[in-house]
Enzyme design. Structure first.
Site, PDB file in Angstrom:
ATOM      1  N   ASP A   1       2.138  -5.006   8.773  1.00 49.37           N
ATOM      2  CA  ASP A   1       0.944  -4.169   8.686  1.00 49.37           C
ATOM      3  C   ASP A   1      -0.255  -5.101   8.526  1.00 49.37           C
ATOM      4  OD1 ASP A   1      -1.165  -2.523   7.949  1.00 49.37           O
ATOM      5  OD2 ASP A   1       0.140  -1.097   6.907  1.00 49.37           O
TER       6      ASP A   1
ATOM      7  N   TYR B   1     -10.827   0.883  10.864  1.00 48.84           N
ATOM      8  CA  TYR B   1     -12.018   1.285  10.087  1.00 48.84           C
ATOM      9  C   TYR B   1     -12.351   0.336   8.946  1.00 48.84           C
ATOM     10  CZ  TYR B   1      -8.389   3.663   7.239  1.00 48.84           C
ATOM     11  OH  TYR B   1      -7.273   3.963   6.505  1.00 48.84           O
ATOM     12  N   LYS B   2     -11.503  -0.680   8.735  1.00 47.34           N
ATOM     13  CA  LYS B   2     -11.789  -1.652   7.673  1.00 47.34           C
ATOM     14  C   LYS B   2     -12.587  -2.800   8.276  1.00 47.34           C
ATOM     15  CE  LYS B   2      -7.866  -0.039   5.003  1.00 47.34           C
ATOM     16  NZ  LYS B   2      -6.428  -0.129   4.775  1.00 47.34           N
TER      17      LYS B   2
ATOM     18  N   ARG C   1     -12.324  -4.797  -6.898  1.00 49.54           N
ATOM     19  CA  ARG C   1     -12.029  -5.444  -5.626  1.00 49.54           C
ATOM     20  C   ARG C   1     -13.332  -5.678  -4.859  1.00 49.54           C
ATOM     21  NH1 ARG C   1      -8.279  -2.577  -1.085  1.00 49.54           N
ATOM     22  NH2 ARG C   1      -9.993  -1.110  -1.138  1.00 49.54           N
TER      23      ARG C   1
ATOM     24  N   PHE D   1       0.868  -1.191   0.000  1.00 51.86           N
ATOM     25  CA  PHE D   1       0.000   0.000   0.000  1.00 51.86           C
ATOM     26  C   PHE D   1       0.900   1.235   0.000  1.00 51.86           C
ATOM     27  CE2 PHE D   1      -2.867   3.149   1.746  1.00 51.86           C
ATOM     28  CZ  PHE D   1      -4.107   2.785   1.268  1.00 51.86           C
TER      29      PHE D   1
HETATM   30  C1  PLP Z   1      -5.756   1.094   4.550  1.00 51.28           C
HETATM   31  C2  PLP Z   1      -4.294   0.993   4.700  1.00 51.28           C
HETATM   32  C3  PLP Z   1      -3.565   2.033   5.286  1.00 51.28           C
HETATM   33  C4  PLP Z   1      -4.246   3.301   5.696  1.00 51.28           C
HETATM   34  O1  PLP Z   1      -3.426   4.149   6.400  1.00 51.28           O
HETATM   35  P1  PLP Z   1      -4.020   5.473   7.053  1.00 51.28           P
HETATM   36  O2  PLP Z   1      -2.905   6.062   7.775  1.00 51.28           O
HETATM   37  O3  PLP Z   1      -5.177   5.043   7.910  1.00 51.28           O
HETATM   38  O4  PLP Z   1      -4.555   6.349   5.964  1.00 51.28           O
HETATM   39  C5  PLP Z   1      -2.200   1.847   5.461  1.00 51.28           C
HETATM   40  N1  PLP Z   1      -1.594   0.716   5.055  1.00 51.28           N
HETATM   41  C6  PLP Z   1      -2.274  -0.290   4.490  1.00 51.28           C
HETATM   42  C7  PLP Z   1      -1.554  -1.521   4.085  1.00 51.28           C
HETATM   43  C8  PLP Z   1      -3.637  -0.166   4.277  1.00 51.28           C
HETATM   44  O5  PLP Z   1      -4.310  -1.156   3.701  1.00 51.28           O
END
Ligand code: PLP
Length: 418
Positions: free
Chosen positions: A205, A230-231, A379, A133
């Site tokens: 992560d 939040y996911k 997705r 990401f």
């Molecule tokens: C959703 C996601 C994020 C989001 O990071 P924020 O700091 O909340 O914007 C970070 N890393 C991964 C791998 C994600 O899937």
């Protein structure tokens, strides 16, 4: 050849589903099939009353006393303890705070520092995947550039290249457990073992893992971990993230964001920073209490089931989705990018299509909400707490109809958020 699954089969499967009753814990609009809980989880019904309580009583009536009387000050730790069992962490090892990006920055800084002060002094690379990401890579690059001590980020292009990249110069292997685009799930224990054998630390992560797939950080002997609420954890839009620091690393855990919430005596208001003991070291400053409080409503639902039950249904849902898309939409140029092998799959199924963005926009217009990720990827996230087998059947029927009739607009303008 096995018989094609019918809608009646799916309905029967829903009736046998042990998680069936949990759908009632969420407020989902009628006529919507929500396959985007991997991006923003649905709202637990309890969140509305909780928000009202925090705003009207805790803030409105009790005002500043609520830092003590409503437990606002302890919320990051209390929520961390409730989240811990979902990721194989112990009590006192997790706080819910800040964003995933910020927590990753803290974890990486601490990992580099640990290495610099120990046997890993001289190691200069953070190894990760180019397909990670983007914010994870941006944060790692930002950290290494600002430190100006010769650190750099090394990107690898495939899973097979990871072992060789974790060489004598690698300080940290930073990976996202489940890839946000493809749904590929790494073997956390194996890669962590490899990193340790090579003298590196492993930072994970869990943004697409926590609440989606079983995770056992201690069994994998991971070093640090971060993730989203939040996911799949249904904490609400922009809800604070989490960070895990195992007991064995807490005494040496240090990062540059030394705000007063990680001070040993925050209200002494003294000069000079002195870190507190324990997981509180991972905090920085004041948290968005309203948003933080709602995370609890999402976590409560998980206490009524197990990650093993969630995983079994998740694999059932993704298997069914893949089977139905391939058997009914096989004439269309769709390509599965999610692994078929269960052990390597997260809780999503992604398909490429040359007009992926337009097809997804048409699906959303018909009430099937997934999302689109470059390049060409549609997705679909599957959240066993509130997605049924009949939902999967209906979603694929609508996808087939859109594809068969080419009922999508390839010239439509893109929204800012896809
Ligand atoms: C959703 C996601 C994020 C989001 O990071 P924020 O700091 O909340 O914007 C970070 N890393 C991964 C791998 C994600 O899937």
């Amino acid at each position: 050849m096995t018989a094609v699954t019918t809608r009646a089969d799916c309905v029967a499967r829903d009736q046998r589903d042990p998680l069936r009753a949990l759908r009632e814990r969420f407020d989902l609009p009628d006529g919507i099939i929500y396959l985007d809980g991997n991006s923003l989880g649905a709202r637990p019904k309890a969140a509305l009353a909780r928000a009202q309580e925090v705003v009207s009583r805790e803030w409105g009536q009790d005002l500043i006393k609520s830092w003590n009387t409503a437990g606002w000050f302890d919320l990051p730790k209390r929520l961390g303890n409730r989240l811990a069992p979902l990721i194989g962490a112990n009590e006192g090892e997790v706080v819910v705070t800040d964003t995933t990006s910020l927590n990753l920055f803290k974890a990486l800084a601490a990992a580099l520092q640990l290495q610099a002060e120990g046997a890993g002094a001289g190691r200069r690379t953070i190894v990760t995947e180019r397909s990670n990401f983007p914010t994870d890579i941006y944060m790692a690059e930002g950290l290494t550039q600002w430190l100006d001590r010769g650190y750099r980020v090394r990107l690898v292009d495939s899973v097979d290249e990871i072992p060789a990249a974790v060489d004598a110069d690698c300080a940290v292997l930073m990976l996202t457990h489940v890839n946000y685009r493809t749904g590929y799930q790494h073997d956390m224990a194996e890669l962590t073992r490899h990193a340790h054998a090579a003298g590196a630390l492993a930072v994970w992560d869990l943004a697409h893992s926590a609440g989606a797939v079983p995770v056992d950080l201690h069994a994998a002997n991971a070093d640090f971990a971060v993730g989203c609420t939040y996911k799949y954890l249904n904490g609400g839009p922009g809800a604070p993230a989490f960070i895990w620091v195992p007991q064995r690393h807490q005494a040496a855990f240090a990062h540059p964001l030394t705000g007063w919430w990680s001070h040993a005596k925050p209200f002494a208001m003294s000069h000079g920073f002195a870190a507190c003991e324990g997981i509180g070291r991972a905090l920085c400053g004041t948290q968005p209490v309203l948003s933080l409080a709602l995370v609890e409503c999402g976590l409560e639902v998980f206490e009524e089931t197990t990650m093993a039950a969630i995983r079994e249904k998740s694999l059932g849902l993704t298997d069914l989705f893949i089977e139905l898309v391939e058997s009914t939409c096989g004439d269309h140029p769709l390509g599965l990018v999610t692994p078929r092998e269960h052990a390597r799959r997260g809780s999503q199924a992604s398909f490429t299509h040359p007009h992926g963005y337009a097809v997804m926009a048409a699906l959303i217009a018909r009430g099937v909400i997934g999302d689109y990720r470059e390049p060409e990827i549609m997705r679909f996230g599957f959240t066993p707490l509130y997605t049924s087998f009949a939902d999967v059947w209906d979603a694929v029927a609508i996808l087939k109809d859109i594809l068969d009739r080419e009922a999508y607009d390839t010239r439509a303008e893109r929204s800012a958020v896809t």
